[in-house]
Design a protein around this motif. Structure first.
Motif, PDB file in Angstrom:
ATOM      1  N   PHE A  55       0.886  -1.234  -0.409  1.00  0.00           N
ATOM      2  CA  PHE A  55      -0.309  -0.035   0.043  1.00  0.00           C
ATOM      3  C   PHE A  55       0.698   1.539  -0.188  1.00  0.00           C
ATOM      4  O   PHE A  55       0.107   2.395   0.583  1.00  0.00           O
ATOM      5  CB  PHE A  55      -0.645  -0.415   0.847  1.00  0.00           C
ATOM      6  N   ILE A  56       2.256   0.911  -0.482  1.00  0.00           N
ATOM      7  CA  ILE A  56       2.427   2.440  -0.760  1.00  0.00           C
ATOM      8  C   ILE A  56       2.670   2.848  -1.572  1.00  0.00           C
ATOM      9  O   ILE A  56       2.356   4.322  -2.628  1.00  0.00           O
ATOM     10  CB  ILE A  56       4.408   2.178  -0.487  1.00  0.00           C
ATOM     11  N   ARG A  57       2.791   2.339  -3.199  1.00  0.00           N
ATOM     12  CA  ARG A  57       2.280   2.807  -4.237  1.00  0.00           C
ATOM     13  C   ARG A  57       1.084   2.452  -4.966  1.00  0.00           C
ATOM     14  O   ARG A  57       0.625   1.471  -5.752  1.00  0.00           O
ATOM     15  CB  ARG A  57       3.412   2.120  -5.523  1.00  0.00           C
ATOM     16  N   LYS A  58       0.129   3.628  -4.814  1.00  0.00           N
ATOM     17  CA  LYS A  58      -1.447   3.120  -4.843  1.00  0.00           C
ATOM     18  C   LYS A  58      -1.822   2.679  -6.544  1.00  0.00           C
ATOM     19  O   LYS A  58      -2.083   1.866  -6.791  1.00  0.00           O
ATOM     20  CB  LYS A  58      -2.263   4.021  -4.176  1.00  0.00           C
ATOM     21  N   ALA A  59      -1.609   3.253  -7.518  1.00  0.00           N
ATOM     22  CA  ALA A  59      -1.983   3.140  -8.528  1.00  0.00           C
ATOM     23  C   ALA A  59      -1.459   1.688  -9.308  1.00  0.00           C
ATOM     24  O   ALA A  59      -1.606   0.654  -9.733  1.00  0.00           O
ATOM     25  CB  ALA A  59      -0.685   4.129  -9.608  1.00  0.00           C
ATOM     26  N   ARG A  60       0.251   0.929  -8.482  1.00  0.00           N
ATOM     27  CA  ARG A  60       1.190   0.012  -9.240  1.00  0.00           C
ATOM     28  C   ARG A  60       0.386  -1.304  -8.247  1.00  0.00           C
ATOM     29  O   ARG A  60      -0.537  -2.382  -8.663  1.00  0.00           O
ATOM     30  CB  ARG A  60       2.560  -0.264  -7.966  1.00  0.00           C
ATOM     31  N   ASP A  61       0.105  -0.806  -7.132  1.00  0.00           N
ATOM     32  CA  ASP A  61      -0.851  -1.552  -6.124  1.00  0.00           C
ATOM     33  C   ASP A  61      -2.263  -2.041  -7.007  1.00  0.00           C
ATOM     34  O   ASP A  61      -3.104  -3.471  -6.729  1.00  0.00           O
ATOM     35  CB  ASP A  61      -0.769  -1.180  -4.932  1.00  0.00           C
ATOM     36  N   TRP A  62      -3.095  -1.033  -6.914  1.00  0.00           N
ATOM     37  CA  TRP A  62      -4.505  -1.084  -7.773  1.00  0.00           C
ATOM     38  C   TRP A  62      -4.257  -1.930  -9.025  1.00  0.00           C
ATOM     39  O   TRP A  62      -5.326  -2.981  -8.815  1.00  0.00           O
ATOM     40  CB  TRP A  62      -5.438   0.165  -8.184  1.00  0.00           C
ATOM     41  N   GLN A  63      -3.371  -1.855  -9.753  1.00  0.00           N
ATOM     42  CA  GLN A  63      -2.895  -2.221 -10.780  1.00  0.00           C
ATOM     43  C   GLN A  63      -3.725  -3.754 -10.733  1.00  0.00           C
ATOM     44  O   GLN A  63      -3.504  -4.833 -11.449  1.00  0.00           O
ATOM     45  CB  GLN A  63      -2.032  -2.434 -11.835  1.00  0.00           C
ATOM     46  N   ILE A  64      -2.640  -3.994  -9.571  1.00  0.00           N
ATOM     47  CA  ILE A  64      -2.208  -6.447  -9.248  1.00  0.00           C
ATOM     48  C   ILE A  64      -3.203  -5.955  -8.685  1.00  0.00           C
ATOM     49  O   ILE A  64      -3.818  -7.301  -9.430  1.00  0.00           O
ATOM     50  CB  ILE A  64      -0.814  -5.651  -7.913  1.00  0.00           C
ATOM     51  N   ALA A  65      -3.886  -5.897  -7.754  1.00  0.00           N
ATOM     52  CA  ALA A  65      -5.606  -5.896  -6.998  1.00  0.00           C
ATOM     53  C   ALA A  65      -6.125  -6.304  -7.851  1.00  0.00           C
ATOM     54  O   ALA A  65      -6.109  -7.101  -7.745  1.00  0.00           O
ATOM     55  CB  ALA A  65      -5.888  -4.830  -6.159  1.00  0.00           C
ATOM     56  N   GLU A  66      -6.452  -5.717  -9.082  1.00  0.00           N
ATOM     57  CA  GLU A  66      -7.413  -5.675 -10.664  1.00  0.00           C
ATOM     58  C   GLU A  66      -7.239  -7.292 -11.164  1.00  0.00           C
ATOM     59  O   GLU A  66      -8.010  -7.884 -11.180  1.00  0.00           O
ATOM     60  CB  GLU A  66      -7.634  -4.873 -10.886  1.00  0.00           C
ATOM     61  N   GLN A  67      -5.448  -7.459 -10.487  1.00  0.00           N
ATOM     62  CA  GLN A  67      -5.269  -8.653 -11.762  1.00  0.00           C
ATOM     63  C   GLN A  67      -6.391  -9.753 -11.123  1.00  0.00           C
ATOM     64  O   GLN A  67      -6.445 -10.818 -11.090  1.00  0.00           O
ATOM     65  CB  GLN A  67      -3.965  -8.642 -12.186  1.00  0.00           C
ATOM     66  N   LEU A  68      -5.702 -10.215  -9.638  1.00  0.00           N
ATOM     67  CA  LEU A  68      -5.855 -10.473  -8.651  1.00  0.00           C
ATOM     68  C   LEU A  68      -7.417 -11.036  -9.233  1.00  0.00           C
ATOM     69  O   LEU A  68      -7.659 -12.268  -8.417  1.00  0.00           O
ATOM     70  CB  LEU A  68      -5.649 -10.450  -7.284  1.00  0.00           C
ATOM     71  N   LYS A  69      -8.830  -9.827  -8.671  1.00  0.00           N
ATOM     72  CA  LYS A  69      -9.750 -10.055  -8.373  1.00  0.00           C
ATOM     73  C   LYS A  69      -9.916 -10.353 -10.170  1.00  0.00           C
ATOM     74  O   LYS A  69     -10.871 -11.564  -9.580  1.00  0.00           O
ATOM     75  CB  LYS A  69     -10.003  -8.349  -8.751  1.00  0.00           C
ATOM     76  N   SER A  70     -10.041 -10.437 -11.304  1.00  0.00           N
ATOM     77  CA  SER A  70     -10.082 -10.827 -12.484  1.00  0.00           C
ATOM     78  C   SER A  70      -9.913 -12.428 -12.466  1.00  0.00           C
ATOM     79  O   SER A  70     -10.701 -12.734 -13.366  1.00  0.00           O
ATOM     80  CB  SER A  70      -9.088  -9.625 -13.682  1.00  0.00           C
ATOM     81  N   LEU A  71      -8.586 -12.855 -11.670  1.00  0.00           N
ATOM     82  CA  LEU A  71      -8.414 -14.481 -11.682  1.00  0.00           C
ATOM     83  C   LEU A  71      -9.479 -14.999 -10.368  1.00  0.00           C
ATOM     84  O   LEU A  71      -8.824 -15.728 -10.360  1.00  0.00           O
ATOM     85  CB  LEU A  71      -7.233 -14.500 -11.365  1.00  0.00           C
TER      86      LEU A  71
END
Length: 241
Positions: A55-71
């Protein structure tokens, strides 16, 4: 288990920063997401992230979270209490976040200040409250034997834990000063003592902890006994028992 960054920008005195020089390196979201996809294709459906601080780099973390969600994958992270906020956790929980490990270290304001943690018990309480509100499991980590540790500061830790129960897991470890950390390099001025000639970089495990450190107020054996007492007291008060 996976990792998408190396290093930590913070300077807690018990932590060794010599390896990374406090200059974190972050994988791009694109590369991390490609690795997540590879893990998914291998049959994994959950990831425990071992990055020092999420949760330090919001934009990067958001993209990773969305990938995890999609799978449809679930995931766990480590972070600091002052990086936990409602926006981050609410979004992450919707994307499959199921557990957060918080390095609380101590419930004593004096200890937190002495180790340069730069948070207060109230910050820890707020983070725990946000995680509970979003139904995210909470594992907390405490270190016994930090600079200035006494029966009084251990009591403050004990009372802090009681004030935030229920928790899902509580982990009590014992301080080991690692070369490159301030508690190793400046032990005397921090009130820490240990025999460097018989020193071992080893904490042990359940029912077999090794104590090498004494503080101004407590011996190594007294610290070990207090760690065990807290573990025994709280192991039946967590959900993961």
């Amino acid at each position: 288990s996976a990792i998408s960054s190396r290093g930590c920008p913070y300077g807690c005195k018990f932590c060794c920063t010599a390896v990374w020089q406090r200059k974190p390196r972050y994988q791009s979201a694109e590369r991390t997401n490609a690795e997540i996809r590879s893990l998914y294709d291998m049959g994994f459906r959950g990831i425990s992230w071992y990055d020092d601080e999420w949760f330090i780099r919001k934009a990067r973390d958001w993209q990773i979270a969305e990938q995890l969600k999609s799978l449809g994958m679930v995931w766990r992270v480590l972070t600091r209490s002052d990086l936990v906020n409602e926006e981050h956790i609410a979004h992450a929980a919707k994307c499959g976040l199921v557990e957060v490990f918080l390095g609380i270290e101590s419930g004593s304001p004096r200890i937190l200040e002495a180790i340069g943690k730069k948070v207060t018990p109230d910050v820890h309480r707020k983070a725990i409250r946000i995680l509970k509100q979003n139904n995210v499991r909470i594992k907390t980590g405490f270190v016994i034997g930090l600079p200035g540790e006494s029966y009084e500061t251990i009591k403050e830790t004990e009372e802090f834990i009681e004030s935030v129960l229920p928790l899902d897991d509580v982990d009590f470890t014992i301080l080991v000063p690692y070369p490159g950390s301030e508690v190793y390099d400046h032990a005397e001025e921090l009130g820490i003592s240990f025999n460097r000639n018989t020193y071992a970089h080893y904490k042990g495990g359940p029912d077999n902890y090794v104590g090498v450190v004494s503080t101004k107020y407590l011996s190594a054996q007294e610290l070990l006994a207090e760690r065990k007492r807290l573990e025994d007291k709280f192991k039946d008060k967590t959900k993961l028992r």
